[in-house]
Design an enzyme around this catalytic site. Sequence first.
Site, short mmCIF file in Angstrom:
data_model
loop_
_atom_site.label_atom_id
_atom_site.label_comp_id
_atom_site.label_asym_id
_atom_site.label_seq_id
_atom_site.Cartn_x
_atom_site.Cartn_y
_atom_site.Cartn_z
N HIS A 17 -40.83 26.86 65.08
CA HIS A 17 -41.39 26.41 66.36
C HIS A 17 -42.02 25.03 66.27
O HIS A 17 -42.15 24.34 67.27
CB HIS A 17 -42.37 27.44 66.93
CG HIS A 17 -43.43 27.86 65.98
ND1 HIS A 17 -43.18 28.53 64.82
CD2 HIS A 17 -44.76 27.68 66.01
CE1 HIS A 17 -44.31 28.76 64.17
NE2 HIS A 17 -45.29 28.25 64.87
N ASP A 55 -58.82 38.25 56.95
CA ASP A 55 -58.53 36.89 57.42
C ASP A 55 -59.56 36.68 58.52
O ASP A 55 -59.39 37.12 59.65
CB ASP A 55 -57.10 36.77 57.94
CG ASP A 55 -56.83 35.38 58.50
OD1 ASP A 55 -57.81 34.63 58.77
OD2 ASP A 55 -55.65 35.03 58.69
N LYS A 104 -61.94 27.26 63.07
CA LYS A 104 -62.16 28.08 64.27
C LYS A 104 -63.66 28.36 64.35
O LYS A 104 -64.41 27.58 64.90
CB LYS A 104 -61.34 29.37 64.19
CG LYS A 104 -59.83 29.17 64.37
CD LYS A 104 -59.16 28.74 63.12
CE LYS A 104 -57.65 28.76 63.21
NZ LYS A 104 -57.05 28.07 62.05
N TYR A 144 -68.92 14.12 43.19
CA TYR A 144 -67.73 14.89 42.84
C TYR A 144 -68.10 16.33 42.49
O TYR A 144 -67.50 17.28 42.98
CB TYR A 144 -67.01 14.23 41.65
CG TYR A 144 -65.70 14.87 41.31
CD1 TYR A 144 -64.51 14.36 41.83
CD2 TYR A 144 -65.63 15.99 40.49
CE1 TYR A 144 -63.30 14.95 41.52
CE2 TYR A 144 -64.43 16.59 40.19
CZ TYR A 144 -63.26 16.07 40.70
OH TYR A 144 -62.06 16.66 40.41
N ALA A 152 -60.86 34.13 60.21
CA ALA A 152 -60.91 32.86 60.94
C ALA A 152 -61.80 32.95 62.18
O ALA A 152 -62.50 32.00 62.53
CB ALA A 152 -59.49 32.43 61.33
N PHE A 160 -50.89 35.93 60.55
CA PHE A 160 -50.68 34.67 61.27
C PHE A 160 -49.46 33.97 60.66
O PHE A 160 -49.06 34.29 59.55
CB PHE A 160 -51.95 33.81 61.16
CG PHE A 160 -51.80 32.46 61.80
CD1 PHE A 160 -51.66 32.36 63.17
CD2 PHE A 160 -51.77 31.30 61.03
CE1 PHE A 160 -51.49 31.12 63.76
CE2 PHE A 160 -51.61 30.07 61.63
CZ PHE A 160 -51.47 29.97 62.99
N ASP A 161 -48.86 33.00 61.38
CA ASP A 161 -47.58 32.46 60.89
C ASP A 161 -47.66 31.80 59.52
O ASP A 161 -46.82 32.04 58.66
CB ASP A 161 -46.88 31.56 61.93
CG ASP A 161 -47.72 30.41 62.43
OD1 ASP A 161 -48.79 30.14 61.87
OD2 ASP A 161 -47.29 29.74 63.40
N1 F0G Z 1 -55.36 32.76 60.03
C1 F0G Z 1 -55.42 32.80 61.36
C2 F0G Z 1 -55.72 34.09 62.05
C3 F0G Z 1 -55.19 31.63 62.09
O1 F0G Z 1 -55.25 31.68 63.43
C4 F0G Z 1 -54.93 30.42 61.41
C5 F0G Z 1 -54.68 29.19 62.14
C6 F0G Z 1 -54.89 30.44 60.01
C7 F0G Z 1 -55.12 31.64 59.34
C8 F0G Z 1 -54.61 29.21 59.21
O2 F0G Z 1 -55.72 28.39 59.19
O3 F0G Z 1 -54.99 26.30 60.35
O4 F0G Z 1 -57.00 26.35 58.85
O5 F0G Z 1 -54.72 26.50 57.90
N2 F0G Z 1 -54.47 29.15 63.37
C9 F0G Z 1 -54.31 27.98 64.22
C10 F0G Z 1 -53.92 28.42 65.59
C11 F0G Z 1 -53.47 26.90 63.66
O6 F0G Z 1 -53.59 27.55 66.42
O7 F0G Z 1 -53.98 29.61 65.89
P1 F0G Z 1 -55.59 26.79 59.07
#
Ligand code: F0G
Length: 456
Positions: A448, A213, A256, A70, A215, A122-123
């Site tokens: 979406h 960000d 990613k 843990y 990713a 990102f969304d």
């Molecule tokens: N930031 C970016 C630029 C992303 O592309 C994503 C996720 C996230 C944050 C969120 O990260 O999924 O680990 O919670 N993108 C995926 C996509 C879902 O299909 O582009 P997460």
Amino acid sequence: MRAFPPYRAQVVTEIPITTRADRERALARAGYNAFNLPANMVTIDLLTDSGTGAMSTAQEAAAAAADRSYAGSDSFFRFRQAVADLTSYPHVLPVHQGRAAERVLFTSVLQPGQISVSNTHFDTTRANVELLGCEARDLPCAGFLDLDSHEPFKGNIDIPLLERTLSGPDGDRVGMVLVTITNNGGGGQPVSMANLRAAVALCRKHKVPIFLDAARFAENAWLVTRREPGYENRTPREVAAEAFDLVDGCVASLKKDGISPMGAFIGVRDAELASRCETLLIATEGFRTYGGLAAHDLERVAKGLAEVLDPGYLHAREAEAIRLAQQANDAGVDSVQPPGLHALYLNAGRLLQHLPAGRFPGHALACEMYLRGGIRCVELGSLYLGELDENNELVTPAPFELVRIALPRRVYAQAHMDYVADVLAEIAKDPGAVPGYRILDAPKVLRHFNLRLEPA
Ligand code: F0G
């Protein structure tokens, strides 16, 4: 010499082969929304590059030997070392995925009524800003508006506009700047180091914190070595480390460029901010040495963060994207130029000119790719971004009607990609035969994922 992937398959998994009639039934049952399709009805799954990469034997071996303690597990220390090899952040917190990292960091940074400024949120990132009662404001550079131009860094933030925002009437309300590398919402385009440095300088001047960000930090770094003068002889690791060094911290989904099924981290310099994040993390995600992640994923991430920076791997990935873009283009299907690494963004608006924005040409192309070839991908156009009236008719279209073909890491062979190009070529022979779609039911937030449609 052509680039080739520096790995071979050692374990494989079968993919579903379906008939057109199977796919017609499945798509109708899914309300013509690919997010509702069961994966066992998808032959080539290009919905996302997130959490879909193939593991290496080194990752799986480490995962099998993970320490599930843990507190203070060996797996955590290996994870932390992998992050320390890349970033200079004194405070690093593991989190189960990117959006959790966003929620924890943003809740600790932003006050209601403040503005988060980005090249593009990102969304889920936008949703996490808005859920805090804040505004998410995108300032993509003007270059992105020309989908066909070959400008190298169309993911940049608009520096003059950032300057005007920070020194204008809204300046006092800007709570943070977030630079997304690469810019997923903006065609998967990279951000240059010069642009990042300019954004950092403005943030320092106006005393606003700036985060990445990150990713797709490795893919951005690779494209910097390929496209930015002065970086030709730098390694992707050096470039990535420089980017992390420039800013106050980051959120990074490791699904990613961590090449992991799950995982993310928050990195910050400020001890007080780290302590606020840690409290929220422990209350809502998990203790600071696992943050909601299973130990085996801490191990996969630790290895993945190193493997992803292999120049041979990144070069082969770039070559894969360029090749598919060229094949699609030869068949008459244009995509956002120049191709990035994690996805191609097809210009559906140009291909399906018989469909008005309100019949969602991007979605129509995505559905057609599924019906013809069992290929799953996602619209990034008016269905995702446009404004609807109460009858779910489009009132304000998105600037572009795109389809994102995401490229999972280390998963598909060149022949799979040739097949995708063949399906696109078939569609491009008679684009006028592709029907449009009408929305039956659309939720207000993150619509979406839950839309239901029918052919129109
Ligand atoms: N930031 C970016 C630029 C992303 O592309 C994503 C996720 C996230 C944050 C969120 O990260 O999924 O680990 O919670 N993108 C995926 C996509 C879902 O299909 O582009 P997460």
